[in-house]
Design an enzyme around this catalytic site. Structure first.
Site, PDB file in Angstrom:
ATOM      1  N   ASP A 113       0.832  -1.201   0.000  1.00  0.00           N
ATOM      2  CA  ASP A 113       0.000   0.000   0.000  1.00  0.00           C
ATOM      3  C   ASP A 113       0.871   1.258   0.000  1.00  0.00           C
ATOM      4  OD1 ASP A 113      -2.223  -1.567   0.093  1.00  0.00           O
ATOM      5  OD2 ASP A 113      -2.434  -1.458   2.280  1.00  0.00           O
TER       6      ASP A 113
HETATM    7  N1  URA Z   1      -1.533  -6.087   3.440  1.00  0.00           N
HETATM    8  C1  URA Z   1      -1.988  -4.835   3.486  1.00  0.00           C
HETATM    9  O1  URA Z   1      -3.040  -4.580   4.052  1.00  0.00           O
HETATM   10  N2  URA Z   1      -1.253  -3.879   2.921  1.00  0.00           N
HETATM   11  C2  URA Z   1      -0.072  -4.101   2.293  1.00  0.00           C
HETATM   12  O2  URA Z   1       0.546  -3.175   1.782  1.00  0.00           O
HETATM   13  C3  URA Z   1       0.386  -5.430   2.257  1.00  0.00           C
HETATM   14  C4  URA Z   1      -0.367  -6.405   2.837  1.00  0.00           C
END
Ligand code: URA
Length: 291
Positions: A113
């Site tokens: 993310d």
């Molecule tokens: N899970 C998430 O919620 N975000 C990420 O960036 C990776 C795994």
């Protein structure tokens, strides 16, 4: 028109080898009508092209179908960066700061993310990317996660044993409470799948929202030795270990499936086959010379 010769190479493979995207993402591009071969839009999935002769274009840009040397980098992704090769909203991507360091056209393997940080593999090897991301290969990802509140044992167990999310149940995970502050907790978890925003959605589902998320390791590669924002080229040995990991998992799964099938064949315990009504034809006879 694209060559239909059986000697041709599947279009999605050509795109993946050229470093345009992983094979699966390339398939989505083809389906979306973003790819032309010799001037014609191609949306049929089985289309083969001749890399030496056919002109392949994605979103109006020529694809260098000559196979580049395959390269592999590990990045310690900083927060506030998009983990895709480009962003329609113009936000900084993980590749923006690496143009001087990486001359090949690499793409990130999987996603982190915008606000997450940590281990991110970059490569132009669509085959390895595909294998690492395929759920069948159960590649491990370890996250260090700060959640609001202090999850009690029962919640830790629920997260570890699997939860029901909108897109299906989660697999078992290793989950440990590592530290507790006045209001929050730090948790370390290793999962063998990587769905969109999965860690955040899992903790939201049990009422402990994620405040911070770092991927400490991906497929066994850790960023312990990498400062935030830095990247390094993988050693050939490390690449070999990645291939071994996906091949081994694939083989384990295949063997397990064969065993399950053998059991079903012998017992008739299969959907649609009632106990006591074993179908003789399902009993496999050993083939002469096989072991
Ligand atoms: N899970 C998430 O919620 N975000 C990420 O960036 C990776 C795994």
């Amino acid at each position: 028109m694209a060559s239909r010769a059986s000697a041709g190479v599947r279009l999605q493979k050509v795109l993946a080898h050229a470093g345009v995207a992983s094979r699966r993402a390339a398939e989505a591009m083809i389906r979306a009508g973003r790819v032309t071969v010799n001037g014609e839009v191609v949306t049929a999935m089985g289309t083969k092209v001749n890399p030496a002769r056919d002109k392949v274009v994605v979103d109006g840009s020529d694809v260098a179908v000559e196979r580049e040397t395959r390269v592999y980098y590990l990045l310690n992704k900083p927060p506030r960066m998009i983990s895709s090769a480009s962003d329609p909203e113009g936000r900084p991507t993980v590749l923006d700061g690496l143009r001087d360091e990486i001359s090949e056209r690499v793409f990130p393997v999987g996603r982190l993310d915008w606000d997450a940080e940590g281990a991110m593999l970059l490569t132009n090897d669509g085959d390895l990317a595909e294998a690492l991301l395929h759920p069948r290969n159960s590649v491990p990802r370890t996250y260090f996660v700060k959640v609001r509140g202090v999850p009690p044992d029962a919640v830790m167990k629920r997260v570890a044993s699997g939860l029901r999310l909108d897109d299906g149940p989660t697999r078992k995970a290793d989950v440990k409470l590592v530290a507790v502050t006045a209001k929050n907790s730090w948790v370390r978890m290793t999962m063998r799948e990587g769905r969109n925003r999965q860690v955040k959605r899992m903790w939201e589902a049990v009422g402990f929202p994620v405040l911070k998320l770092k991927r400490e390791a991906f497929a066994g590669l850790t960023v312990d030795d990498l400062p935030m924002g830095a990247c390094r080229r993988l050693r050939p040995r490390e690449v070999a270990v990645l291939w071994d990991a996906v091949k081994k998992r694939g083989e384990e799964k295949r063997n397990a499936t064969t065993e399950t099938q053998r059991h079903r064949d012998l017992t008739g315990k299969k959907k649609g086959i009632r106990k006591g009504k074993r179908i003789q034809g399902l009993l496999r006879k050993p083939v002469a010379g096989s072991r």
